[in-house]
Design a protein around this motif. Structure first.
Motif, mmCIF file in Angstrom:
data_model
loop_
_atom_site.group_PDB
_atom_site.id
_atom_site.type_symbol
_atom_site.label_atom_id
_atom_site.label_comp_id
_atom_site.label_asym_id
_atom_site.label_seq_id
_atom_site.Cartn_x
_atom_site.Cartn_y
_atom_site.Cartn_z
ATOM 1 N N VAL A 84 0.148 -4.697 -2.721
ATOM 2 C CA VAL A 84 -0.544 -5.781 -2.016
ATOM 3 C C VAL A 84 -1.924 -5.318 -1.568
ATOM 4 C CG1 VAL A 84 -0.545 -7.195 0.073
ATOM 5 C CG2 VAL A 84 1.532 -6.993 -1.285
ATOM 6 N N ARG A 85 -2.022 -4.110 -1.046
ATOM 7 C CA ARG A 85 -3.321 -3.565 -0.628
ATOM 8 C C ARG A 85 -4.266 -3.432 -1.815
ATOM 9 N NH1 ARG A 85 -1.382 1.052 3.601
ATOM 10 N NH2 ARG A 85 -1.107 -0.333 5.385
ATOM 11 N N ALA A 86 -3.723 -2.977 -2.957
ATOM 12 C CA ALA A 86 -4.556 -2.818 -4.156
ATOM 13 C C ALA A 86 -5.080 -4.168 -4.628
ATOM 14 C CB ALA A 86 -3.755 -2.142 -5.262
ATOM 15 N N GLU A 87 -4.220 -5.177 -4.613
ATOM 16 C CA GLU A 87 -4.650 -6.517 -5.044
ATOM 17 C C GLU A 87 -5.627 -7.129 -4.046
ATOM 18 O OE1 GLU A 87 -4.106 -8.131 -7.937
ATOM 19 O OE2 GLU A 87 -3.129 -6.278 -8.566
ATOM 20 N N ALA A 88 -5.385 -6.911 -2.760
ATOM 21 C CA ALA A 88 -6.292 -7.451 -1.736
ATOM 22 C C ALA A 88 -7.671 -6.811 -1.836
ATOM 23 C CB ALA A 88 -5.708 -7.231 -0.346
ATOM 24 N N GLY A 89 -7.712 -5.570 -2.312
ATOM 25 C CA GLY A 89 -8.998 -4.902 -2.482
ATOM 26 C C GLY A 89 -9.831 -5.494 -3.604
ATOM 27 N N THR B 230 11.391 -3.195 -6.479
ATOM 28 C CA THR B 230 10.250 -2.498 -5.901
ATOM 29 C C THR B 230 10.577 -2.147 -4.461
ATOM 30 O OG1 THR B 230 8.798 -3.825 -7.281
ATOM 31 C CG2 THR B 230 7.779 -2.678 -5.458
ATOM 32 N N SER B 231 10.292 -0.930 -4.085
ATOM 33 C CA SER B 231 10.561 -0.515 -2.699
ATOM 34 C C SER B 231 9.527 -1.180 -1.778
ATOM 35 C CB SER B 231 10.473 1.006 -2.573
ATOM 36 O OG SER B 231 9.137 1.437 -2.723
ATOM 37 N N PRO B 232 9.865 -1.349 -0.517
ATOM 38 C CA PRO B 232 8.913 -1.973 0.421
ATOM 39 C C PRO B 232 7.580 -1.225 0.500
ATOM 40 C CG PRO B 232 11.092 -1.906 1.398
ATOM 41 C CD PRO B 232 11.170 -1.126 0.116
ATOM 42 N N GLY B 233 7.614 0.088 0.471
ATOM 43 C CA GLY B 233 6.372 0.869 0.534
ATOM 44 C C GLY B 233 5.501 0.631 -0.694
#
Length: 68
Positions: free
Chosen positions: A13-18, A4-7
Motif C-alpha cells: 500500500v505504501r509503495a502504491e501510494a508513493g 499476503t501477510s498484513p506487513g
C-alpha cells in the motif's frame, strides 16, 4: 490466490501510494473554474429549454381549453 501477510500488505500500500501524482494548485484551480463555467452554461441551457417547452405546454393547454 496467494495469501499476503498484513506487513507485506502495508508495504504494498505504501509503495502504491508513493506512485500517486497529485495535481498542482494551478491545475486544481483551472479544473474548478472549468467545472463552474460548464455547470453554469448547462444550467442556462436547460433553463432555456425548460422555459421553451413550458411555454409550448401552456400554449397547448390554453388552446385545448379554448376548444372545449
Amino acid at each position: 490466490m496467494a495469501k499476503t501477510s498484513p506487513g507485506e500488505f502495508v508495504n504494498q500500500v505504501r509503495a502504491e501510494a508513493g506512485k500517486i501524482v497529485w495535481p498542482t494548485r494551478r491545475e486544481t484551480m483551472m479544473t474548478t473554474v472549468m467545472v463552474v463555467i460548464m455547470t453554469s452554461i448547462l444550467g442556462i441551457f436547460f433553463f432555456g429549454i425548460d422555459t421553451f417547452f413550458g411555454a409550448i405546454v401552456k400554449w397547448l393547454l390554453s388552446f385545448a381549453a379554448g376548444q372545449a
